[in-house]
Design a protein around this motif. Sequence first.
Motif, short mmCIF file in Angstrom:
data_model
loop_
_atom_site.label_atom_id
_atom_site.label_comp_id
_atom_site.label_asym_id
_atom_site.label_seq_id
_atom_site.Cartn_x
_atom_site.Cartn_y
_atom_site.Cartn_z
N ASN A 249 0.82 -1.21 0.00
CA ASN A 249 0.00 0.00 0.00
C ASN A 249 0.86 1.26 0.00
OD1 ASN A 249 -2.51 -1.15 -0.15
ND2 ASN A 249 -2.83 -1.21 2.05
N THR A 295 -3.78 1.27 -10.02
CA THR A 295 -4.93 1.61 -9.19
C THR A 295 -5.87 0.43 -9.04
OG1 THR A 295 -4.82 3.95 -9.82
CG2 THR A 295 -6.92 3.14 -8.95
N TYR A 299 -6.80 -1.52 -5.47
CA TYR A 299 -8.13 -1.81 -4.93
C TYR A 299 -8.35 -3.32 -4.76
CZ TYR A 299 -9.60 3.04 -5.42
OH TYR A 299 -9.72 4.39 -5.29
N ASN A 302 -6.53 -4.50 -1.57
CA ASN A 302 -7.20 -4.04 -0.35
C ASN A 302 -8.55 -4.70 -0.16
OD1 ASN A 302 -5.80 -1.62 1.20
ND2 ASN A 302 -5.25 -1.45 -0.95
N PHE A 303 -9.21 -5.05 -1.26
CA PHE A 303 -10.47 -5.78 -1.13
C PHE A 303 -10.23 -7.14 -0.48
CE2 PHE A 303 -13.41 -8.98 -2.84
CZ PHE A 303 -14.62 -8.45 -2.42
#
Length: 782
Positions: A249, A295, A299, A302-303
């Motif tokens: 991240n 990007t 996502y 992180n999902f």
Amino acid sequence: MAWLRCPHCATFLPNTNAVEDDLCGCPACGGVFATKTVQTLSPVEPAAPHPSPVAANGLDAFYPPGPRDVPADLTTPSPSYRRGVVLLLVTLTLFFGLYLGLLIGSGCLIFWSLRWLGLCFGLPVAFVALIVFLYLLKGFFKSEREGKSAQVEILETDHPLLFAFIRRLCDEVGAPAPHRVFLSPEVNAMAFYERSLLGLLRPTPKNLLLGLGLVNVLTLSEFKAVLAHEFGHFAQSSMKLGTYVYTVNRVLLDVVAGRDWLDNVLLHLRAQPNAARLFGNICWGVIAGLRYALTGLFYGINFLDKSLSRQMEFHADLMAVRASGSEPIVRALARMDFANEALEAAAVDLKLAADHDHYSRDLFVHQRDAIEHLRRQRQDPRLGEPPPLTADPLLAPEVFDPEDGPPRMWADHPSNYDREQNAKRRYVPCPLDDRPAWLLFEDATESRERVTWRFYRFYLKIPRDTVLEETEAIQAFLNEERRAVTYDPRYHGLYDDRFIEPGDLNDLVAVGGHNIPPPPALRQRHAALYGEKLAERAAAHRRHLEERNRLLTYRRERAQGKKEPLEFRGRRYRPGEIKDLLKFLDDQLTKDQRVLAEDDCEVFLVHFQMSRQLGGTAPAALRQRYTFHLELQRLLGNLLGGQNLMESALAFLSEQGEGVLPAETFYELKQSFRRVRDMLHATLEAADELRLPPLPHLKDGARLGSLLWDRPLVGRLGESGQSISGKKIQKLCGQLGEVIERARHLHFKSLGGILTLQEEIARRWLVQFGGTRAAAIREQRE
């Protein structure tokens, strides 16, 4: 002297009771017991009346017992947990492979193009590849400044009982003991790594953070459950993935959202003519494509991480159930949101006291006071408490509803309802120890003061030489301030969250001063001021305000992806109908305010006419207070309008995404920020011309401007014409918010001063013109 030993914590107590059936209270643990139920010891048994808890009482006296007959497979990881670990591990492996492949590939392309394509063709290709290489590389070496923190590290030498408790619980849970233990002011407990790139290569020790705002409301059983939950994370091998996710991240956030010298170079090239502009556009396009691709990867990772985090929370809750039973972890969850609300209220109170140069030694005393104040305010003596337990475990009440979400500080956790169902799916009973968790702290007073000091230093930036005062004095100050802004229930909430609009004071004074009715008529008008009809109008106004706020909240949540339809007054509405509903409510609120403004006018006229009949300084004092208050309202209205403009500009800016703003859009945004800053400056200058009427804890005749803001304002934004400093915008938002907060408090205090003066005028008038003193008192009560 004979001695008793407390059956709860084994502390020695002097036996001063003359009667066998008397009750004795233990100052160490707060327990109460009958003296006949314990053994009376000889005078020579204890060497001292208060021995050290660890040395004399032992840890057993403070360690709640665990449950019996725990299912052997209770904490076995579920298939979804194991599946989440595998998916996240595969995704992280793919990321590192892709990222390192792009990095190595761009580096090889630089070498290959210079060697095989020659200077004419190779140099441009090498330049583009170099830009990509630097763009990818800088994420790993982005420096992170160590920010100041409100955390305070504690050592075992200072808190031997707490550390002994922690070690025993770690052994019971099967987790490694924390490397270091920290205290903080928050309502929180957390296991965390000392995160660094070296954590990718070697095991990183885990630390424990204890928020004293949480300790302040927990029992020993609940504290054990919370710690068992955190140590359950310690025992999870999947927690190591958190270090990798953190690193990924950090890299991705820098390459996706970070803006630094490399972006400035490309923007400069794009502004140049001819070939330089072409190279700049090519590099910008390549970087934009990488950003777009990464990007999506960001996502995705992180999902999966949030999905795994849910399973980790469920598993850690089961570790807590194994150590303390099904109830304590759920009861601890039930306390957290309200404890956090009370802590925030206490922080606001202490910020107010700090504005008057008063600083408390103990934030957590004021948190407890805020808890009781909120309970009184909402007329619920058990607010924030879990429901009482029943004797039959099978009839244990459910604490949470299906609609209950996670506490606000844990928005990415499972809902509290789901966590309760998980903890009670196989119910594990266990005796509860309801003594306070503070018993585990050797010197709780010193710890609370240290953390309170860090709270002031970190959040309020007070000087190092600031002297902290006793909590009793600070709480007395806060109670007076609270009384000054809390209005009598007889007003039916008429003055909550609204500006008064009595109209033009000069016209009212001219009319009221010449047409004073006889006392019987004036007394009748006064008795009707705050009757049932006004209560109905005020309640309708509050209801319309609540409905409008609910619609605005739904619209914000809808913009963030909420799919549920809107339930409003028993009907369901489509998202496209929200605008019409808001217009309908705005029209209702306008009508409400017009009707309530007539009540404001009547209130002023009645009390002004009473003051004219009384004579003396009362008429001038009442008019002075109204004049000041209406001007303060005008200034506060300007500030709130500026805040709305700032929020709209920031929301628009966040919707624009990446890239360079068109010149016209940039100019409009710059003008909006400038108008807000200029409005704030002009408002403070106007406030500096206003002098305060008598108000609690404030100097009569002081300038209002100095109370709203006493530091330099942020400079004008966008002076260079080419850019707007993000730091300046953030600083302006903070300054505007703080000025509004102070103006709001003064607004409520000023209105409280008006109501107090009007009550005094009415009391005196009723005594003099309204009949007997008893009748006057009865009139006031009605």
